[in-house]
Design a protein around this motif. Structure first.
Motif, short mmCIF file in Angstrom:
data_model
loop_
_atom_site.label_atom_id
_atom_site.label_comp_id
_atom_site.label_asym_id
_atom_site.label_seq_id
_atom_site.Cartn_x
_atom_site.Cartn_y
_atom_site.Cartn_z
N ILE A 63 0.85 -1.19 0.00
CA ILE A 63 0.00 0.00 0.00
C ILE A 63 0.89 1.23 0.00
N ARG A 64 0.55 2.18 -0.85
CA ARG A 64 1.21 3.48 -0.85
C ARG A 64 0.12 4.55 -0.82
N LEU A 65 0.20 5.43 0.17
CA LEU A 65 -0.73 6.55 0.30
C LEU A 65 -0.01 7.85 0.02
N TYR A 66 -0.66 8.71 -0.73
CA TYR A 66 -0.17 10.05 -1.02
C TYR A 66 -1.13 11.03 -0.37
N LEU A 67 -0.58 11.98 0.38
CA LEU A 67 -1.41 12.96 1.07
C LEU A 67 -0.99 14.37 0.71
N LEU A 68 -1.97 15.26 0.65
CA LEU A 68 -1.73 16.68 0.56
C LEU A 68 -2.25 17.27 1.86
N ILE A 69 -1.33 17.81 2.65
CA ILE A 69 -1.66 18.33 3.98
C ILE A 69 -1.43 19.84 3.98
N ASN A 70 -2.44 20.58 4.42
CA ASN A 70 -2.34 22.03 4.57
C ASN A 70 -2.87 22.41 5.93
N ASP A 71 -2.11 23.23 6.64
CA ASP A 71 -2.51 23.70 7.97
C ASP A 71 -2.91 22.56 8.90
N GLY A 72 -2.18 21.45 8.82
CA GLY A 72 -2.42 20.33 9.71
C GLY A 72 -3.63 19.48 9.36
N ASP B 10 -4.04 14.79 14.06
CA ASP B 10 -4.33 14.13 15.34
C ASP B 10 -5.56 13.23 15.25
N ALA B 11 -6.50 13.59 14.41
CA ALA B 11 -7.74 12.83 14.29
C ALA B 11 -7.55 11.49 13.58
N LEU B 12 -6.39 11.29 12.95
CA LEU B 12 -6.14 10.01 12.29
C LEU B 12 -6.16 8.86 13.29
N GLN B 13 -5.88 9.18 14.54
CA GLN B 13 -5.89 8.16 15.59
C GLN B 13 -7.31 7.63 15.85
N THR B 14 -8.32 8.37 15.38
CA THR B 14 -9.70 7.96 15.64
C THR B 14 -10.22 6.96 14.59
N LEU B 15 -9.43 6.67 13.57
CA LEU B 15 -9.87 5.69 12.58
C LEU B 15 -10.01 4.34 13.27
N VAL C 238 -4.39 -2.85 10.35
CA VAL C 238 -3.08 -2.56 10.95
C VAL C 238 -2.14 -1.98 9.90
N GLN C 239 -2.13 -2.56 8.71
CA GLN C 239 -1.24 -2.09 7.65
C GLN C 239 -1.61 -0.68 7.20
N ILE C 240 -2.89 -0.40 7.07
CA ILE C 240 -3.32 0.95 6.67
C ILE C 240 -2.91 1.96 7.73
N LYS C 241 -3.09 1.61 8.99
CA LYS C 241 -2.67 2.51 10.08
C LYS C 241 -1.17 2.78 10.01
N GLN C 242 -0.38 1.76 9.76
CA GLN C 242 1.07 1.94 9.64
C GLN C 242 1.42 2.80 8.43
N THR C 243 0.70 2.62 7.34
CA THR C 243 0.94 3.41 6.14
C THR C 243 0.65 4.89 6.42
N LEU C 244 -0.45 5.15 7.12
CA LEU C 244 -0.78 6.53 7.50
C LEU C 244 0.29 7.11 8.43
N ASP C 245 0.73 6.32 9.40
CA ASP C 245 1.79 6.78 10.30
C ASP C 245 3.06 7.12 9.52
N ASN C 246 3.40 6.29 8.55
CA ASN C 246 4.58 6.55 7.72
C ASN C 246 4.42 7.83 6.91
N ALA C 247 3.22 8.06 6.40
CA ALA C 247 2.97 9.28 5.62
C ALA C 247 3.07 10.52 6.49
N VAL C 248 2.53 10.46 7.68
CA VAL C 248 2.60 11.61 8.60
C VAL C 248 4.05 11.86 9.00
N ALA C 249 4.81 10.82 9.26
CA ALA C 249 6.23 10.98 9.59
C ALA C 249 6.97 11.61 8.41
N ASP C 250 6.63 11.21 7.20
CA ASP C 250 7.24 11.79 6.01
C ASP C 250 6.89 13.27 5.90
#
Length: 128
Positions: free
Chosen positions: A37-46, A78-83, A105-117
């Motif tokens: 799984i690879r997720l791409y995110l566009l994040i603005n103002d958190g 921060d709300a990603l933890q509520t998934l 579990v894998q999706i959660k880890q992928t999201l965590d990796n994206a946020v760390a990135d």
């Protein structure tokens, strides 16, 4: 084997592909299920403004990735933890297979990796 909602989401996934202009990317692979799984995110103002995915996986993987992108758009980091599994079952129906539990579990880890990135890129940009 799969319920109608899962098959529908798999047959017509939304949010597929590379998100041009993304500022966060997370990737995971699962040796048990052989799914990537690879997720791409566009994040603005958190907040997540947009999300897309690319995945190599089965029916549930594609369906759950598509739903993930819909669920996270507009959320603060921060709300990603509520998934939760309940949010997925409300969209896809009951997910009872062992594979669906591993995918959560894998999706959660992928999201965590994206946020760390994202934070890594942000820190790098601030140093310039």
């Amino acid at each position: 084997m799969y319920n109608e909602k899962v098959i529908q989401e798999f047959s017509n996934p939304k949010n597929v592909g590379v998100l041009h202009g993304h500022n966060a990317q997370g990737t995971t692979s699962n040796e048990v299920t052989n799914e990537i799984i690879r997720l791409y995110l566009l994040i603005n103002d958190g907040k997540i403004q947009d999300a897309k995915f690319k995945a190599f996986g089965g029916v549930e993987c594609i369906a759950m990735c598509s739903v993930t992108c819909d669920l996270i758009k507009g959320l603060g980091l921060d709300a990603l933890q509520t998934l939760s599994a309940e949010k997925y079952t409300s969209r896809l129906g009951e997910l009872t297979s062992d594979n669906s539990k591993l995918l959560l579990v894998q999706i959660k880890q992928t999201l965590d990796n994206a946020v760390a990135d994202y934070y890594k890129r942000l820190a790098k940009a601030q140093k310039k």
